[in-house]
Design a protein around this motif. Sequence first.
Motif, PDB file in Angstrom:
ATOM      1  N   HIS A  28       0.773  -1.107  -0.068  1.00  0.00           N
ATOM      2  CA  HIS A  28       0.112   0.095  -0.143  1.00  0.00           C
ATOM      3  C   HIS A  28       0.968   1.330  -0.197  1.00  0.00           C
ATOM      4  O   HIS A  28       0.517   2.255  -0.724  1.00  0.00           O
ATOM      5  N   GLU A  35      -0.369   5.966  -7.216  1.00  0.00           N
ATOM      6  CA  GLU A  35      -1.431   4.866  -7.448  1.00  0.00           C
ATOM      7  C   GLU A  35      -2.534   4.786  -6.614  1.00  0.00           C
ATOM      8  O   GLU A  35      -2.295   4.699  -5.506  1.00  0.00           O
ATOM      9  N   GLU A  36      -3.713   4.378  -7.161  1.00  0.00           N
ATOM     10  CA  GLU A  36      -4.747   3.722  -6.235  1.00  0.00           C
ATOM     11  C   GLU A  36      -4.636   2.584  -5.672  1.00  0.00           C
ATOM     12  O   GLU A  36      -4.172   1.617  -6.071  1.00  0.00           O
ATOM     13  N   SER A  37      -4.979   2.635  -4.388  1.00  0.00           N
ATOM     14  CA  SER A  37      -4.871   1.514  -3.560  1.00  0.00           C
ATOM     15  C   SER A  37      -6.310   0.654  -3.607  1.00  0.00           C
ATOM     16  O   SER A  37      -7.449   1.331  -3.949  1.00  0.00           O
ATOM     17  N   SER A  38      -6.462  -0.644  -3.387  1.00  0.00           N
ATOM     18  CA  SER A  38      -7.734  -1.219  -3.582  1.00  0.00           C
ATOM     19  C   SER A  38      -8.282  -1.590  -2.102  1.00  0.00           C
ATOM     20  O   SER A  38      -7.344  -1.866  -1.334  1.00  0.00           O
ATOM     21  N   LYS A  39      -9.316  -1.910  -2.067  1.00  0.00           N
ATOM     22  CA  LYS A  39      -9.960  -2.304  -0.630  1.00  0.00           C
ATOM     23  C   LYS A  39      -9.574  -3.700  -0.274  1.00  0.00           C
ATOM     24  O   LYS A  39      -9.243  -4.027   0.859  1.00  0.00           O
ATOM     25  N   MET A  40      -9.147  -4.438  -1.264  1.00  0.00           N
ATOM     26  CA  MET A  40      -8.538  -5.761  -1.020  1.00  0.00           C
ATOM     27  C   MET A  40      -7.227  -5.595  -0.254  1.00  0.00           C
ATOM     28  O   MET A  40      -6.994  -6.753   0.890  1.00  0.00           O
TER      29      MET A  40
END
Length: 148
Positions: free
Chosen positions: A94, A102-107
């Motif tokens: 993260h 860059e975007e992080s994901s909820k995963m």
Amino acid sequence: MKKLLNAAFIYMLFGVASGLFYREFTKLNDFPEGQFTQLGLAHTHLLTLGFIVLLIVLALEKSFGLSATPKLFGWFFWLYNAGVVLTSAMLIWHGSLTVLGEESSKMISGIAGLGHMLITAGMIVFFVALRKAVARTQAGNGATMNEA
């Protein structure tokens, strides 16, 4: 005891290396100094939860023989270490995405949460093993658990 010592040493190496990675990776990518990234948290998680906690467990093992209940101690060791590794890996992933813009994901958050759950489960098993070891030690000294 050797397993605990080796694990603590490995966490110390990875904790220091993650701090170095944090410093150099943010410089290399012109990340603004002082802006938050989870890379710095990986450094402290590895050093505190890995290195320092396992050194404390090593001292408790020496004092109370925690591994005399090998099943409980094994569950603690593997649950706890899986949790620390998983949590730290997600912090690095993260944090690296943050530095790269860059975007992080909820995963990533979900997997990090799973890592924290494993750490918690490991700590609970650790205290069950510690309680049994302390009771065993006191029984050997002729004392009861309530006297201490």
